[in-house]
Enzyme design. Structure first.
Site, PDB file in Angstrom:
ATOM      1  N   ASP A 228       0.865  -1.169   0.000  1.00 33.06           N
ATOM      2  CA  ASP A 228       0.000   0.000   0.000  1.00 33.06           C
ATOM      3  C   ASP A 228       0.914   1.234   0.000  1.00 33.06           C
ATOM      4  OD1 ASP A 228       0.902   0.407   2.622  1.00 33.06           O
ATOM      5  OD2 ASP A 228      -1.100   0.398   3.520  1.00 33.06           O
TER       6      ASP A 228
ATOM      7  N   CYS B 164       3.302  -2.695   4.077  1.00 31.02           N
ATOM      8  CA  CYS B 164       2.374  -1.609   4.402  1.00 31.02           C
ATOM      9  C   CYS B 164       3.047  -0.787   5.492  1.00 31.02           C
ATOM     10  CB  CYS B 164       0.987  -2.126   4.804  1.00 31.02           C
ATOM     11  SG  CYS B 164       0.869  -2.969   6.391  1.00 31.02           S
TER      12      CYS B 164
ATOM     13  N   THR C 229       3.009  -0.816   8.795  1.00 27.14           N
ATOM     14  CA  THR C 229       3.599  -1.645   9.853  1.00 27.14           C
ATOM     15  C   THR C 229       3.884  -3.068   9.397  1.00 27.14           C
ATOM     16  OG1 THR C 229       1.449  -2.398  10.636  1.00 27.14           O
ATOM     17  CG2 THR C 229       2.348  -0.375  11.645  1.00 27.14           C
TER      18      THR C 229
ATOM     19  N   HIS D 115      11.754 -22.655   9.905  1.00 30.88           N
ATOM     20  CA  HIS D 115      10.732 -23.402  10.636  1.00 30.88           C
ATOM     21  C   HIS D 115       9.366 -23.407   9.976  1.00 30.88           C
ATOM     22  CE1 HIS D 115      12.908 -23.238  14.802  1.00 30.88           C
ATOM     23  NE2 HIS D 115      13.670 -23.727  13.834  1.00 30.88           N
TER      24      HIS D 115
ATOM     25  N   HIS E  14       9.081 -29.895  11.432  1.00 28.04           N
ATOM     26  CA  HIS E  14       8.712 -28.642  10.770  1.00 28.04           C
ATOM     27  C   HIS E  14       7.871 -28.913   9.525  1.00 28.04           C
ATOM     28  CE1 HIS E  14      11.166 -26.461  13.547  1.00 28.04           C
ATOM     29  NE2 HIS E  14      12.235 -27.167  13.214  1.00 28.04           N
TER      30      HIS E  14
END
Length: 148
Positions: free
Chosen positions: A8, A65, A67, A98, A138
């Site tokens: 964004d 974006c 954050t 992982h 995993h």
């Protein structure tokens, strides 16, 4: 290898920095937008990137974006996406080792650009532990995620 990127407005500048670095590494990059800092809705771009990865249009994806939180949530709504929001080289490493994250998320307003490059390299250069004999737990856990 081809990586699809999307952002964004809040992640736009960081996306450009990381995409340029990917190209320097010889990786093909497809930019799904946005293409400016004009305000847009991050769910549109998180979904587009996730769908591109799941469909095989790209081998991996990266989303950005302000954050990294909102766009990572949006990408993870696409079945088959394992998007990890990373904040350190260690979390980028573990996201691949992982969780075999096929999409990486970062925050344009919260991530130093040089750190973003280092996290990108770590993610790309790390091998998924599920491909080793000792890492079968995993692989089992990623299979569980894929079935959700």
């Amino acid at each position: 290898m081809k990586i699809v990127v999307a952002s964004d407005h809040g992640g736009y500048a960081l996306k450009l920095k990381v995409a340029a670095h990917l190209k320097e590494r010889g990786i093909e990059v497809e930019d799904l937008g946005t293409h400016s800092e004009e305000s847009v809705d991050y769910p549109v771009y998180g979904k587009a990137c996730g769908e591109a990865v799941v469909s095989g249009r790209g081998d991996l994806g990266m989303v950005f974006c302000g954050t990294g939180i909102g766009i990572s949530i949006a990408a993870n709504k696409v079945h088959g996406v394992r998007c990890a929001l990373v904040t350190s080289v260690e979390t980028a490493h573990l996201a691949k080792e992982h969780n075999n994250a096929n999409v990486l998320a970062m925050g344009g307003r919260t991530t130093d650009p040089e750190l973003a490059v280092r996290m990108t390299d770590e993610w790309l250069d790390t091998v998924f532990a599920g491909e080793t004999e000792s890492g079968q737990r995993h692989a089992r856990r990623v299979a569980m995620l894929n079935e959700m």
